[in-house]
Write an enzyme that holds these catalytic residues in place. Structure first.
Site, PDB file in Angstrom:
ATOM      1  N   ARG A   1     -25.793 -13.886 -10.265  1.00 31.20           N
ATOM      2  CA  ARG A   1     -26.526 -14.562  -9.182  1.00 31.20           C
ATOM      3  C   ARG A   1     -26.923 -15.954  -9.664  1.00 31.20           C
ATOM      4  O   ARG A   1     -26.725 -16.283 -10.829  1.00 31.20           O
ATOM      5  CB  ARG A   1     -27.806 -13.788  -8.885  1.00 31.20           C
ATOM      6  CG  ARG A   1     -28.641 -13.610 -10.141  1.00 31.20           C
ATOM      7  CD  ARG A   1     -30.014 -13.071  -9.894  1.00 31.20           C
ATOM      8  NE  ARG A   1     -30.569 -12.408 -11.060  1.00 31.20           N
ATOM      9  CZ  ARG A   1     -31.164 -13.015 -12.079  1.00 31.20           C
ATOM     10  NH1 ARG A   1     -31.295 -14.313 -12.094  1.00 31.20           N
ATOM     11  NH2 ARG A   1     -31.606 -12.337 -13.109  1.00 31.20           N
TER      12      ARG A   1
ATOM     13  N   LYS B   1     -31.481   0.206 -25.300  1.00 30.31           N
ATOM     14  CA  LYS B   1     -31.462  -0.539 -24.035  1.00 30.31           C
ATOM     15  C   LYS B   1     -30.910   0.304 -22.895  1.00 30.31           C
ATOM     16  O   LYS B   1     -29.909   1.006 -23.076  1.00 30.31           O
ATOM     17  CB  LYS B   1     -30.583  -1.794 -24.170  1.00 30.31           C
ATOM     18  CG  LYS B   1     -31.159  -2.840 -25.088  1.00 30.31           C
ATOM     19  CD  LYS B   1     -30.158  -3.952 -25.305  1.00 30.31           C
ATOM     20  CE  LYS B   1     -30.622  -5.248 -24.714  1.00 30.31           C
ATOM     21  NZ  LYS B   1     -29.710  -6.354 -25.017  1.00 30.31           N
TER      22      LYS B   1
ATOM     23  N   ARG C   1     -41.890 -23.414 -15.815  1.00 33.23           N
ATOM     24  CA  ARG C   1     -42.200 -22.543 -14.666  1.00 33.23           C
ATOM     25  C   ARG C   1     -43.699 -22.581 -14.412  1.00 33.23           C
ATOM     26  O   ARG C   1     -44.497 -22.257 -15.306  1.00 33.23           O
ATOM     27  CB  ARG C   1     -41.791 -21.108 -14.955  1.00 33.23           C
ATOM     28  CG  ARG C   1     -40.313 -20.939 -15.138  1.00 33.23           C
ATOM     29  CD  ARG C   1     -39.970 -19.465 -15.163  1.00 33.23           C
ATOM     30  NE  ARG C   1     -38.567 -19.293 -15.471  1.00 33.23           N
ATOM     31  CZ  ARG C   1     -37.897 -18.179 -15.218  1.00 33.23           C
ATOM     32  NH1 ARG C   1     -38.500 -17.145 -14.672  1.00 33.23           N
ATOM     33  NH2 ARG C   1     -36.620 -18.077 -15.528  1.00 33.23           N
TER      34      ARG C   1
ATOM     35  N   GLU D   1     -28.308  -1.142 -29.727  1.00 34.60           N
ATOM     36  CA  GLU D   1     -27.842  -2.384 -30.357  1.00 34.60           C
ATOM     37  C   GLU D   1     -28.643  -2.623 -31.618  1.00 34.60           C
ATOM     38  O   GLU D   1     -29.808  -2.226 -31.698  1.00 34.60           O
ATOM     39  CB  GLU D   1     -28.113  -3.576 -29.423  1.00 34.60           C
ATOM     40  CG  GLU D   1     -27.035  -3.843 -28.413  1.00 34.60           C
ATOM     41  CD  GLU D   1     -27.346  -5.042 -27.520  1.00 34.60           C
ATOM     42  OE1 GLU D   1     -26.608  -5.225 -26.560  1.00 34.60           O
ATOM     43  OE2 GLU D   1     -28.319  -5.785 -27.774  1.00 34.60           O
TER      44      GLU D   1
ATOM     45  N   VAL E   1     -33.319 -18.708 -11.662  1.00 32.25           N
ATOM     46  CA  VAL E   1     -34.485 -19.581 -11.506  1.00 32.25           C
ATOM     47  C   VAL E   1     -34.221 -20.936 -12.166  1.00 32.25           C
ATOM     48  O   VAL E   1     -34.495 -21.987 -11.591  1.00 32.25           O
ATOM     49  CB  VAL E   1     -35.733 -18.918 -12.146  1.00 32.25           C
ATOM     50  CG1 VAL E   1     -36.890 -19.890 -12.222  1.00 32.25           C
ATOM     51  CG2 VAL E   1     -36.124 -17.656 -11.398  1.00 32.25           C
TER      52      VAL E   1
HETATM   53  P1  ADP Z   1     -33.365  -7.732 -19.498  1.00 36.05           P
HETATM   54  O1  ADP Z   1     -32.161  -7.680 -18.597  1.00 36.05           O
HETATM   55  O2  ADP Z   1     -34.243  -6.525 -19.372  1.00 36.05           O
HETATM   56  O3  ADP Z   1     -34.101  -9.025 -19.423  1.00 36.05           O
HETATM   57  P2  ADP Z   1     -31.835  -8.549 -21.851  1.00 36.05           P
HETATM   58  O4  ADP Z   1     -30.684  -7.759 -22.334  1.00 36.05           O
HETATM   59  O5  ADP Z   1     -31.544  -9.812 -21.100  1.00 36.05           O
HETATM   60  O6  ADP Z   1     -32.786  -7.582 -20.969  1.00 36.05           O
HETATM   61  O7  ADP Z   1     -32.798  -8.897 -23.029  1.00 36.05           O
HETATM   62  C1  ADP Z   1     -34.050  -9.506 -22.814  1.00 36.05           C
HETATM   63  C2  ADP Z   1     -34.517 -10.210 -24.079  1.00 36.05           C
HETATM   64  O8  ADP Z   1     -34.633  -9.258 -25.148  1.00 36.05           O
HETATM   65  C3  ADP Z   1     -33.572 -11.264 -24.602  1.00 36.05           C
HETATM   66  O9  ADP Z   1     -33.829 -12.524 -24.050  1.00 36.05           O
HETATM   67  C4  ADP Z   1     -33.872 -11.278 -26.081  1.00 36.05           C
HETATM   68  O10 ADP Z   1     -35.023 -12.077 -26.315  1.00 36.05           O
HETATM   69  C5  ADP Z   1     -34.227  -9.830 -26.361  1.00 36.05           C
HETATM   70  N1  ADP Z   1     -33.069  -9.081 -26.882  1.00 36.05           N
HETATM   71  C6  ADP Z   1     -32.063  -8.511 -26.188  1.00 36.05           C
HETATM   72  N2  ADP Z   1     -31.179  -7.900 -27.002  1.00 36.05           N
HETATM   73  C7  ADP Z   1     -31.643  -8.092 -28.246  1.00 36.05           C
HETATM   74  C8  ADP Z   1     -31.190  -7.668 -29.573  1.00 36.05           C
HETATM   75  N3  ADP Z   1     -30.096  -6.947 -29.743  1.00 36.05           N
HETATM   76  N4  ADP Z   1     -31.936  -8.055 -30.627  1.00 36.05           N
HETATM   77  C9  ADP Z   1     -33.064  -8.758 -30.473  1.00 36.05           C
HETATM   78  N5  ADP Z   1     -33.540  -9.160 -29.289  1.00 36.05           N
HETATM   79  C10 ADP Z   1     -32.858  -8.836 -28.189  1.00 36.05           C
END
Ligand code: ADP
Length: 452
Positions: free
Chosen positions: A292, A158, A338, A200, A295
């Site tokens: 923030r 990530k 949405r 992660e 939606v």
């Molecule tokens: P962004 O900010 O790009 O939206 P997020 O960290 O919020 O990224 O993650 C987006 C989506 O990815 C989450 O809603 C979840 O569905 C999936 N996700 C994030 N981290 C994990 C993880 N460690 N394992 C599985 N799915 C994940």
């Protein structure tokens, strides 16, 4: 209290803020690009100022134009809505240096929480569970390999600056790791100007549950319970609801308390969302903070009866949150669909154009937050969301029945929308029994994407 607020946004959220201002006796100043000229929501504001051409980079994202608009109109504060400049710590700082309040957190906490790695460290120090992973930024392939082997594959790479699913890659095995790392870094560097990544454990079939927080500048932090946003397609939320179905009450309480602890530790004020993923054993893990309004905020407003936009304005002006945690109850079930100008039959391709005919639904417990109307032309330059249909009912089954009825009533002709897709989701057994996870839409793609 403020006398005038400028809204640095467009569409439904601009209208939502205009409405809150009107009820509070605050004058509102709307801004618009040339592509939004003539949009009816601008008529509801006390003043409307053009800030540039259709391209967001030349209008809604231009610091100097937005700030000049606030200065010439005499606005004392700027509400950024979501998207555009809402999480831009630099803009936040520039506003304050021009003696204009930014309706949101201070730049410091915003910046710290906007960096996913720093937010993760802050979560750990607040004793909030995080997904097992690397101890900070990954410096090279060797370190990535050691971390991945330690936590076990599959792993998720990530971007620390990530958002909207960008800069995120899964590595199923050690063979995929180096390619996934490079792809995530390159994508993040291009999108955010920062290629730093961390690792992660990839949680399989998680649910996405987030906690709505409100914090004032006097150290008071409360939560407005949780929203389940597992009904997603390619990380884009489609339906959000509160409370999260089938979430044990002990998990729910622990998650809401964890979110409050994290925000307290961050010395943060204003509205925030703390996002978690929940595994099949109901273990929850922090993933990120959105600094923030979101939606899907109306879902929390409906179950708690608290106006989040008004609350944001009050706390930005230095007032205390007027209720204690024990006064905030979650009543009934709220759900939001949405409505996007996208064609579900063509892989959700954006479908801008003229709305030739529109009828909004109504009735008990139905809310439609939208700026569109018969004769409105959806411009091709911005996000394709044109409205949010929200229902509030005593039980989840009644919410589904009410939403189905409201979707049947909602008539938008001239452009393709996501309405038919929502109708099919509401009939899907895994949705009806509340057992959906973030892969539910993909798993049921065949019937969800077939025509009625
Ligand atoms: P962004 O900010 O790009 O939206 P997020 O960290 O919020 O990224 O993650 C987006 C989506 O990815 C989450 O809603 C979840 O569905 C999936 N996700 C994030 N981290 C994990 C993880 N460690 N394992 C599985 N799915 C994940």
């Amino acid at each position: 209290m403020y006398r005038r607020i400028l809204i640095a946004n467009r569409g439904e959220i601009a209208l939502r803020v205009i409405r809150a201002c009107r009820e509070m006796g605050i004058e509102s100043v709307a801004i618009f690009s040339e592509a939004d000229r003539g949009s009816a929501y601008l008529d509801f504001a006390d003043e409307a100022i053009c800030v540039g051409t259709a391209k967001s980079a030349d209008s809604y994202l231009k610091f100097d134009r937005v700030i000049s608009a606030a200065e010439v109109s005499g606005a004392e504060a700027i509400h950024p809505g979501y998207g555009f400049l809402a999480e831009n710590a630099k803009f936040n700082e520039v506003c304050r240096s021009c003696e204009i309040d930014f309706i949101g957190p201070m730049p410091g906490p915003m910046e710290r929480l906007g960096n996913k790695d720093l937010a993760r460290q802050l979560a750990m120090s607040a004793n909030v569970p995080v997904v097992p992973g690397s101890d900070g930024i990954i410096s090279d392939d060797g370190e990535a390999k050691r971390v991945a082997e330690g936590i076990g594959y599959p792993v998720l790479i990530k971007a620390v600056a990530g958002g909207g699913g960008k800069g995120m890659r899964i590595a199923e095995t050690a063979e995929d790791l180096s390619t996934a790392l490079n792809q995530a870094r390159t994508e993040a560097a291009a999108a955010f100007g920062n290629g730093d990544v961390y690792i992660e454990k990839f949680v399989s079939q998680p649910r996405h549950v987030e906690v709505q927080i409100l914090a004032d500048t006097h150290g008071n932090v409360v939560h407005l319970w949780e929203r389940d946003c597992s009904t997603q397609r390619r990380h884009q939320k489609l339906i959000e609801e509160s409370p999260a179905p089938n979430l044990p009450s002990a998990t729910r309480t622990a998650m809401c308390e964890a979110a409050v602890r994290l925000i307290q530790n961050a010395e943060y004020s204003n509205a925030a969302t703390v996002e978690f993923i929940v595994d099949s054993d109901n273990n929850f893990y922090f993933i990120e903070v959105n600094a923030r309004i979101q939606v899907e905020h109306p879902v929390s407003e409906m179950v708690t009866g608290i106006d989040l936009i008004k609350s944001q304005i009050l706390v930005a002006a230095g007032e205390k949150i007027p209720y204690r945690q024990s006064d905030i109850h979650c009543r009934g079930v709220a759900m939001e669909c949405r409505i996007n100008a996208e064609d579900p039959a063509a892989d959700f391709r954006p479908n801008p154009g003229k709305i030739t005919h529109m009828i909004a639904p109504g009735g008990l417990g139905v809310r439609f937050d939208s700026h569109v109307y018969t004769g409105y032309t959806v411009p091709p330059h911005y996000d394709s969301m044109i409205g949010k249909l929200i229902v509030h009912q005593p039980t989840r089954l009644q919410a589904i029945e009410c939403m189905s009825r409201a979707l049947d009533e909602l008539c938008i002709e001239g452009i393709a929308t996501t309405i038919p897709f929502h109708r099919r989701i509401l009939r899907e057994p895994a949705f009806v029994d509340g057992s959906m996870d973030t892969k539910f839409v993909e798993r049921n793609w065949e019937h969800l994407s077939s025509r009625d």
